[in-house]
Design a protein around this motif. Structure first.
Motif, PDB file in Angstrom:
ATOM      1  N   CYS A 150      42.658  27.136  36.580  1.00 20.93           N
ATOM      2  CA  CYS A 150      41.338  26.490  36.627  1.00 20.93           C
ATOM      3  C   CYS A 150      40.688  26.549  35.248  1.00 20.93           C
ATOM      4  N   VAL A 200      34.486  35.305  42.766  1.00 20.36           N
ATOM      5  CA  VAL A 200      34.990  35.235  44.148  1.00 20.36           C
ATOM      6  C   VAL A 200      34.037  35.954  45.111  1.00 20.36           C
ATOM      7  N   GLN A 201      33.393  37.025  44.616  1.00 18.20           N
ATOM      8  CA  GLN A 201      32.573  37.819  45.533  1.00 18.20           C
ATOM      9  C   GLN A 201      31.274  37.122  45.954  1.00 18.20           C
ATOM     10  N   LEU A 220      31.446  33.719  46.877  1.00 15.22           N
ATOM     11  CA  LEU A 220      31.873  32.427  47.434  1.00 15.22           C
ATOM     12  C   LEU A 220      31.225  32.125  48.780  1.00 15.22           C
ATOM     13  N   ARG A 280      49.242  26.270  35.475  1.00 14.37           N
ATOM     14  CA  ARG A 280      49.630  27.129  36.598  1.00 14.37           C
ATOM     15  C   ARG A 280      50.951  27.818  36.286  1.00 14.37           C
ATOM     16  N   GLY A 305      44.417  44.394  39.393  1.00 16.21           N
ATOM     17  CA  GLY A 305      43.653  43.585  40.348  1.00 16.21           C
ATOM     18  C   GLY A 305      44.396  43.391  41.659  1.00 16.21           C
ATOM     19  N   ASP A 306      44.013  42.341  42.371  1.00 12.38           N
ATOM     20  CA  ASP A 306      44.486  42.138  43.745  1.00 12.38           C
ATOM     21  C   ASP A 306      45.975  41.822  43.862  1.00 12.38           C
ATOM     22  N   ALA A 347      36.616  43.523  43.508  1.00 14.62           N
ATOM     23  CA  ALA A 347      36.267  43.021  42.181  1.00 14.62           C
ATOM     24  C   ALA A 347      35.927  44.165  41.226  1.00 14.62           C
ATOM     25  N   ALA A 400      39.083  45.746  40.070  1.00 15.07           N
ATOM     26  CA  ALA A 400      39.857  44.812  39.239  1.00 15.07           C
ATOM     27  C   ALA A 400      39.294  44.757  37.821  1.00 15.07           C
TER      28      ALA A 400
HETATM   29  C1  LIG Z   1      34.831  35.786  50.049  1.00 17.12           C
HETATM   30  C2  LIG Z   1      35.152  37.059  49.313  1.00 17.12           C
HETATM   31  C3  LIG Z   1      34.125  37.980  49.103  1.00 17.12           C
HETATM   32  C4  LIG Z   1      34.383  39.144  48.394  1.00 17.12           C
HETATM   33  N1  LIG Z   1      33.354  40.004  48.168  1.00 17.12           N
HETATM   34  C5  LIG Z   1      33.548  41.084  47.394  1.00 17.12           C
HETATM   35  C6  LIG Z   1      32.466  41.950  47.090  1.00 17.12           C
HETATM   36  O1  LIG Z   1      31.355  41.763  47.566  1.00 17.12           O
HETATM   37  N2  LIG Z   1      32.699  43.009  46.270  1.00 17.12           N
HETATM   38  C7  LIG Z   1      33.931  43.248  45.715  1.00 17.12           C
HETATM   39  O2  LIG Z   1      34.069  44.195  44.918  1.00 17.12           O
HETATM   40  N3  LIG Z   1      34.992  42.469  46.013  1.00 17.12           N
HETATM   41  C8  LIG Z   1      34.832  41.382  46.834  1.00 17.12           C
HETATM   42  N4  LIG Z   1      35.888  40.574  47.142  1.00 17.12           N
HETATM   43  C9  LIG Z   1      37.214  40.880  46.577  1.00 17.12           C
HETATM   44  C10 LIG Z   1      37.276  40.420  45.123  1.00 17.12           C
HETATM   45  O3  LIG Z   1      36.800  39.117  44.986  1.00 17.12           O
HETATM   46  C11 LIG Z   1      38.693  40.537  44.586  1.00 17.12           C
HETATM   47  O4  LIG Z   1      39.076  41.877  44.736  1.00 17.12           O
HETATM   48  C12 LIG Z   1      38.743  40.118  43.116  1.00 17.12           C
HETATM   49  O5  LIG Z   1      38.496  38.740  43.005  1.00 17.12           O
HETATM   50  C13 LIG Z   1      40.110  40.469  42.511  1.00 17.12           C
HETATM   51  O6  LIG Z   1      40.092  40.140  41.159  1.00 17.12           O
HETATM   52  P1  LIG Z   1      41.443  39.677  40.435  1.00 17.12           P
HETATM   53  O7  LIG Z   1      41.115  39.565  38.979  1.00 17.12           O
HETATM   54  O8  LIG Z   1      42.566  40.531  40.836  1.00 17.12           O
HETATM   55  O9  LIG Z   1      41.763  38.239  41.050  1.00 17.12           O
HETATM   56  P2  LIG Z   1      40.890  36.929  41.086  1.00 17.12           P
HETATM   57  O10 LIG Z   1      39.463  37.201  40.800  1.00 17.12           O
HETATM   58  O11 LIG Z   1      41.229  36.272  42.372  1.00 17.12           O
HETATM   59  O12 LIG Z   1      41.487  36.070  39.870  1.00 17.12           O
HETATM   60  C14 LIG Z   1      42.791  35.558  39.869  1.00 17.12           C
HETATM   61  C15 LIG Z   1      42.847  34.398  38.894  1.00 17.12           C
HETATM   62  O13 LIG Z   1      44.188  33.973  38.783  1.00 17.12           O
HETATM   63  C16 LIG Z   1      44.245  32.563  38.780  1.00 17.12           C
HETATM   64  N5  LIG Z   1      45.570  32.179  39.264  1.00 17.12           N
HETATM   65  C17 LIG Z   1      46.121  32.453  40.470  1.00 17.12           C
HETATM   66  N6  LIG Z   1      47.373  32.004  40.528  1.00 17.12           N
HETATM   67  C18 LIG Z   1      47.627  31.407  39.347  1.00 17.12           C
HETATM   68  C19 LIG Z   1      48.779  30.795  38.776  1.00 17.12           C
HETATM   69  N7  LIG Z   1      49.932  30.687  39.448  1.00 17.12           N
HETATM   70  N8  LIG Z   1      48.702  30.333  37.504  1.00 17.12           N
HETATM   71  C20 LIG Z   1      47.537  30.446  36.786  1.00 17.12           C
HETATM   72  N9  LIG Z   1      46.434  31.036  37.279  1.00 17.12           N
HETATM   73  C21 LIG Z   1      46.479  31.519  38.542  1.00 17.12           C
HETATM   74  C22 LIG Z   1      43.105  32.143  39.676  1.00 17.12           C
HETATM   75  O14 LIG Z   1      42.686  30.813  39.396  1.00 17.12           O
HETATM   76  C23 LIG Z   1      42.046  33.187  39.335  1.00 17.12           C
HETATM   77  O15 LIG Z   1      41.211  32.759  38.296  1.00 17.12           O
HETATM   78  C24 LIG Z   1      35.681  39.402  47.881  1.00 17.12           C
HETATM   79  C25 LIG Z   1      36.716  38.491  48.111  1.00 17.12           C
HETATM   80  C26 LIG Z   1      36.455  37.328  48.835  1.00 17.12           C
HETATM   81  C27 LIG Z   1      37.578  36.355  49.058  1.00 17.12           C
END
Ligand SMILES: Cc1cc2nc3c(=O)[nH]c(=O)nc-3n(C[C@H](O)[C@H](O)[C@H](O)COP(=O)(O)OP(=O)(O)OC[C@H]3O[C@@H](n4cnc5c(N)ncnc54)[C@H](O)[C@@H]3O)c2cc1C
Length: 390
Positions: A38, A44-45, A47, A79, A298-299, A315, A318
């Motif tokens: 993107c 994400v937290q 959304l 991607r 992260g996740d 988040a 992460a």
């Molecule tokens: C609705 C919702 C509410 C939440 N609320 C909370 C909260 O209140 N508090 C909290 O601490 N946590 C919350 N969480 C959890 C939190 O959002 C995640 O733990 C956090 O986003 C993880 O961060 P990350 O960097 O691992 O991944 P992400 O933030 O998901 O980032 C991953 C990135 O990788 C990119 N990506 C994925 N695949 C590819 C690919 N193949 N090629 C290129 N780019 C790619 C994506 O576009 C994205 O930008 C919530 C989650 C959801 C779904």
């Protein structure tokens, strides 16, 4: 050295910005490449706010080019399709090939659809695009409900069923219940017919927080008019219908799947060590097992925690892992030993509508408006951090 970071979410963006700062402080010329599918960074937290808001909101995304404008980080929009660890290469979907000296994988998680029909017949909520799709879908259902004279059809159009009672499911249910008044006013749909159901297979909502939190969440959601069904296992999904264990059928025009996550498929496909749910396995330095040049956070990762088994996927964790990785990479570049990642007990906070939240920040149980204020302050601090560096 060339460092490639895959994924510009909470972990990846923080790793890139912090590493860039460290490199500039030391006047080093190593290259940092940040890859994301993107053009924006997603909060994400928040959304669930994007889904349940009458005004068109873009508050969940930040343009990456702007966020990186003061840094030397090179952003590549694309991607990641395949990793070739032996050749130290990343292959993007458009055929672009990136080579690395060190790779950081921060790709987040994907939705795991554990039952037949779930993928084809439900909506999910993991990205900004998903949130906008769900928002538009709900408006369309409520608008159609206002036009039909068939009471059964109307009831179905105004029913939303969310599967999964963790962070996503609870926060979405609370927000939708609070939005329903406005949505009915705007579309003309009858408010008394609106129904929101939250189904959870286990006997606790928000199970990571324990029994007290589940009770608080149930009470708050009940007050908002959400019907919570615990110990309720969805066996399969059909268009506009959930088939529940015991033969019951729940008909709803809006079905949301928030019941499971898995690591990105490309990690397993690229031969990296993953656990049963496809999360890449790291050691306590966040280094991918058996792959000394690759780190993950992260996740998408499963990170051992000496006290709690594994580090929670939120988040807050992460982001801190991203920062930790920046330090570790800098240590490697300077030939120093990296530090062990020591996950602080951060706890978490979950909103249940705009006026209630529950959680255990830093391990301290907190409910009600103080929890809302704390959650909002954390979010504001994160936004400040983003804009302060850009
Ligand atoms: C609705 C919702 C509410 C939440 N609320 C909370 C909260 O209140 N508090 C909290 O601490 N946590 C919350 N969480 C959890 C939190 O959002 C995640 O733990 C956090 O986003 C993880 O961060 P990350 O960097 O691992 O991944 P992400 O933030 O998901 O980032 C991953 C990135 O990788 C990119 N990506 C994925 N695949 C590819 C690919 N193949 N090629 C290129 N780019 C790619 C994506 O576009 C994205 O930008 C919530 C989650 C959801 C779904």
């Amino acid at each position: 050295m060339q460092i490639v970071i895959l994924g510009a979410g909470y972990a990846g963006l923080r790793a890139a910005l912090d590493l860039d700062l460290l490199l500039r402080e030391r006047k080093r010329t190593d290259t940092v490449i940040l890859v994301d599918q993107c053009p924006y960074h997603q909060l994400v937290q928040v959304l669930h706010h994007t889904v349940a808001s009458s005004a068109p909101v873009q508050e969940a995304i930040y343009d990456l080019a702007t966020l990186l404008s003061k840094s030397k980080v090179r952003f590549v929009q694309g991607r990641a399709a395949k990793l070739a660890p032996q050749a130290c290469q990343v292959i993007l979907e458009d055929g672009q090939l990136l080579t690395y000296d060190r790779l950081v994988i921060t790709l987040g998680a994907e939705t795991a659809y554990q039952v037949p029909g779930a993928e084809a017949n439900t909506l999910d909520l993991r990205t900004y695009e998903h949130a906008v799709r769900l928002h538009n879908h709900l408006i369309a259902q409520f608008t159609a409900a206002a036009k039909t004279s068939d009471p059964q059809e109307q009831r179905m159009l105004l029913t939303t069923a969310i599967v999964g009672g963790s962070y996503t499911g609870c926060q979405l249910a609370g927000e939708l219940a609070a939005w329903a008044d406005d949505l009915c006013r705007e579309t003309g749909a009858p408010r008394p017919q609106v129904r929101i159901a939250l189904l959870e297979r286990g006997h606790l909502l928000l199970r990571d927080f324990g029994l007290w939190a589940t009770r608080e969440a149930e009470r708050a959601l009940d007050k908002l008019g959400v019907s919570v069904y615990l110990d309720t296992s969805v066996e399969s999904v059909e268009p506009r219908a959930l088939l529940v264990e015991g033969g019951q059928v729940l008909r709803a025009a809006t079905l949301v799947w928030a019941a499971g996550v898995k690591g990105p498929d490309l990690l397993r496909a690229s031969g990296l060590p993953v656990d049963a749910t496809g999360h890449v396995r790291t050691d306590r330095f966040l280094r991918v097992l058996e792959n000394p040049l690759i780190f993950a956070a992260g996740d998408c990762a499963v990170i051992p925690d000496p006290f709690a088994g594994q580090v929670p996927a939120t988040a807050s964790y992460a982001m801190r892992q991203g920062s930790h990785l920046a330090d570790s990479l800098m240590a490697e570049l300077e030939g120093r030993e990296p530090r062990l990642y020591d996950p602080a007990r951060l706890g978490g906070l979950v909103s249940l509508g705009p006026e209630y939240a529950v959680g255990n920040p830093l391990g301290i149980p907190l409910t009600g408006y103080p929890a809302v204020l704390m959650k909002k302050s954390i979010e504001r601090w994160y936004r400040f951090l983003l804009t302060d560096q850009s």
